[in-house]
Design an enzyme around this catalytic site. Structure first.
Site, short mmCIF file in Angstrom:
data_model
loop_
_atom_site.label_atom_id
_atom_site.label_comp_id
_atom_site.label_asym_id
_atom_site.label_seq_id
_atom_site.Cartn_x
_atom_site.Cartn_y
_atom_site.Cartn_z
N GLU A 204 0.86 -1.19 0.00
CA GLU A 204 0.00 0.00 0.00
C GLU A 204 0.90 1.25 0.00
O GLU A 204 0.93 2.03 0.95
CB GLU A 204 -0.96 -0.08 1.19
CG GLU A 204 -1.87 -1.31 1.04
CD GLU A 204 -2.70 -1.66 2.28
OE1 GLU A 204 -2.79 -0.83 3.20
OE2 GLU A 204 -3.24 -2.79 2.30
N HIS A 328 -4.01 3.23 5.04
CA HIS A 328 -3.98 2.00 4.24
C HIS A 328 -4.51 2.36 2.86
O HIS A 328 -4.90 3.49 2.59
CB HIS A 328 -4.90 0.94 4.86
CG HIS A 328 -4.38 0.34 6.12
ND1 HIS A 328 -3.87 -0.93 6.19
CD2 HIS A 328 -4.30 0.85 7.39
CE1 HIS A 328 -3.50 -1.20 7.43
NE2 HIS A 328 -3.74 -0.13 8.18
N GLU A 398 -8.68 4.17 4.38
CA GLU A 398 -8.41 3.39 3.17
C GLU A 398 -8.38 4.40 2.04
O GLU A 398 -9.42 4.91 1.61
CB GLU A 398 -9.53 2.36 2.94
CG GLU A 398 -9.57 1.25 3.96
CD GLU A 398 -8.47 0.21 3.76
OE1 GLU A 398 -7.72 0.29 2.77
OE2 GLU A 398 -8.38 -0.71 4.60
O1 0X9 Z 1 -7.81 -5.56 6.48
C1 0X9 Z 1 -7.19 -4.56 6.86
O2 0X9 Z 1 -6.26 -4.62 7.66
C2 0X9 Z 1 -7.59 -3.19 6.30
N1 0X9 Z 1 -7.83 -3.26 4.89
S1 0X9 Z 1 -6.58 -3.47 3.85
O3 0X9 Z 1 -7.13 -3.64 2.52
N2 0X9 Z 1 -5.75 -2.14 3.85
O4 0X9 Z 1 -5.81 -4.55 4.31
C3 0X9 Z 1 -8.86 -2.73 6.95
C4 0X9 Z 1 -8.78 -2.64 8.42
C5 0X9 Z 1 -10.10 -2.28 8.97
N3 0X9 Z 1 -10.25 -2.89 10.21
C6 0X9 Z 1 -11.19 -3.82 10.47
N4 0X9 Z 1 -12.20 -4.02 9.69
N5 0X9 Z 1 -11.00 -4.45 11.58
ZN ZN Z 2 -3.83 -2.14 4.58
#
Ligand code: 0X9
Ligand code: ZN
Length: 436
Positions: A204, A328, A398
């Site tokens: 990212e 992210h 994001e």
């Molecule tokens: O999955 C993640 O860690 C994040 N998305 S990514 O595509 N950048 O990997 C989102 C984290 C959001 N947190 C939760 N949903 N717990």
């Molecule tokens: Zn991420």
């Protein structure tokens, strides 16, 4: 044959720096120009030595030899380093890098020299990188990120300082640029604090650019009335590249690897732990994998990784922190706790703050703001932990883009939009409850 790495691409990109030989030239390019350079200028690709280090293994006589980076501001300093026995391979503006054996290491440990980093040649064999693909050369790799952060701190010594919050699995520094008109480095401050972290996830790369260029923008705009107020009243920390090992691994061949995790060697010899599943917030209960080879591997235990440990120690040592963004990509979304549970945070007031501050930053970016677990429930998330452990109003951004590799043209708009949101967050950092 020695090669000079005179940070040409960096010089083109910096708002306040141009190099004429070794003489820094006064700022003459605005931040807006910086952003247009990012997309318009086909930045020169850094010259990376074609190292013998690319070989699969090192010979025994290379054991005990190190790749070191040492402070060296001018050619006299470089000459002294040659005399100390350093085989200078790369020359940067304020430092040189090269190979040192035991004798030279002894010389370098004297007071006359400052060693900035040291890795064994064997380690370097696995960590030497090429760079971003040519079309994406505007993105900053670890070396360029480090150089830019050093430059910012050096140009603004009265309000900025740079320190490492810890080392990665492969021994890289996790750099933190601090902006505070009083306290420097790791000195404590009672001022309310804001923390911006990028690049938990290796691929990212836009999530490094946004906080890195936020830092550059804040420093360039240090005399604007509102920014001056925040710099005088707050304790601002920017850690753009939490996972430099992973980020470098992602670009190591010159084409992207779709790599997500850090570079830990797991019990089954697979590589990497998902750093955003490794925090101690319902660790590995949902939305994370126990299988080491998985992209969402939560690690052998909570905070098993040096990178997440470094964040833990950093936050625990600074009880003044009030607000946080973890960058992210990609989705154009702003997420707030909980992410590891379907429940709302128990405090109604805090939930209102999350909703209001998230919505305001949503207006400024055009991103959608909502509760993290509505995206999916995933435990071990950094923002859940920061809120639960330290009461920090922590948001996951994001960033925009269609894919992890949206190209260099996206940087300008993403940075500009996110500066607005980040500055809004500063405006409520003294008392986030004033937002409701
Ligand atoms: O999955 C993640 O860690 C994040 N998305 S990514 O595509 N950048 O990997 C989102 C984290 C959001 N947190 C939760 N949903 N717990
Ligand atoms: Zn991420």
């Amino acid at each position: 044959m020695k090669r000079l790495l005179l940070s040409l691409a960096l010089a083109n990109l910096l708002p306040y720096t141009a190099f004429a030989g070794e003489t820094p030239v006064a700022p003459n390019i605005s931040f807006d120009q910086l952003l247009s350079h990012l997309t318009a200028a086909p930045a020169e690709t850094a010259v990376i030595p074609e190292p013998s280090a690319e070989r699969a293994a090192y010979s025994p006589e290379e054991a005990g030899r190190y790749w070191v980076t040492v402070e060296a501001a001018d050619k006299r300093a470089r000459t002294r380093l040659l005399e100390a026995g350093l085989d200078i391979v790369e020359i940067n503006k304020d430092s040189v890098s090269g190979v040192a054996g035991a004798y030279t290491l002894g010389q370098l440990s004297s007071k006359a020299f400052t060693v900035l980093s040291k890795t064994t040649l064997a380690q370097r064999a696995f960590s030497v990188t090429k760079d971003f693909p040519a079309g994406d050369a505007a993105y900053h790799n670890f070396r360029e990120t480090t150089d830019l952060l050093r430059e910012m701190a050096a140009k603004n010594p009265d309000i900025a300082s740079l320190f490492s919050i810890g080392k990665t699995v492969e021994g890289r520094d996790i750099w933190c640029l601090r902006i505070n008109s009083g306290a420097k480095g790791t000195a404590v401050s009672a001022k309310p604090g804001a923390l911006y972290i990028g690049n938990h996830h290796a691929r990212e790369h836009l999530s490094n650019e946004v906080p890195l260029l936020l830092a550059a923008w804040l420093l360039e705009h240090r005399n604007d009335a509102d920014i001056k107020t925040y710099i005088n009243g707050l304790d601002i920390y920017i850690i753009p590249m939490l996972n430099p090992d992973g980020a470098e691994n992602d670009i190591k061949t010159g084409s992207y690897q779709y790599y997500r995790k850090n570079m830990s060697v797991n019990a089954d010899k697979s590589r990497g732990v998902d750093l955003n599943r490794n925090y101690d917030s319902w660790w590995c209960e949902a939305g994370a994998s126990n299988y080491p080879g998985a992209d969402t591997y939560c690690g052998p235990k909570a905070f098993s990784e040096p990178e997440s440990q470094a964040v833990k120690k950093f936050i625990e040592a600074r009880r003044n922190l009030k607000t946080h963004i973890s960058y992210h990509s990609y989705a154009s979304e702003i997420l707030y706790p909980w992410g590891g549970s379907d429940a709302d945070v128990p405090s109604v007031k805090d939930r209102q703050v999350f909703e209001k501050v998230g919505a305001e930053m949503g207006k400024l970016t055009g991103y959608r703001s909502y509760k993290s677990s509505e995206m999916y429930v995933a435990t071990g998330d950094s923002c859940d932990w920061a809120y639960a452990a330290a009461g920090i109003f922590a948001f996951t951004f994001e960033l925009e883009g269609r894919g992890f590799y949206p190209g260099a043209a996206i940087i300008t708009g993403a940075v500009a939009r996110n500066i607005k949101a980040a500055v809004y967050l500063l405006s409520v950092t003294d008392n986030p409850y004033k937002a409701i």
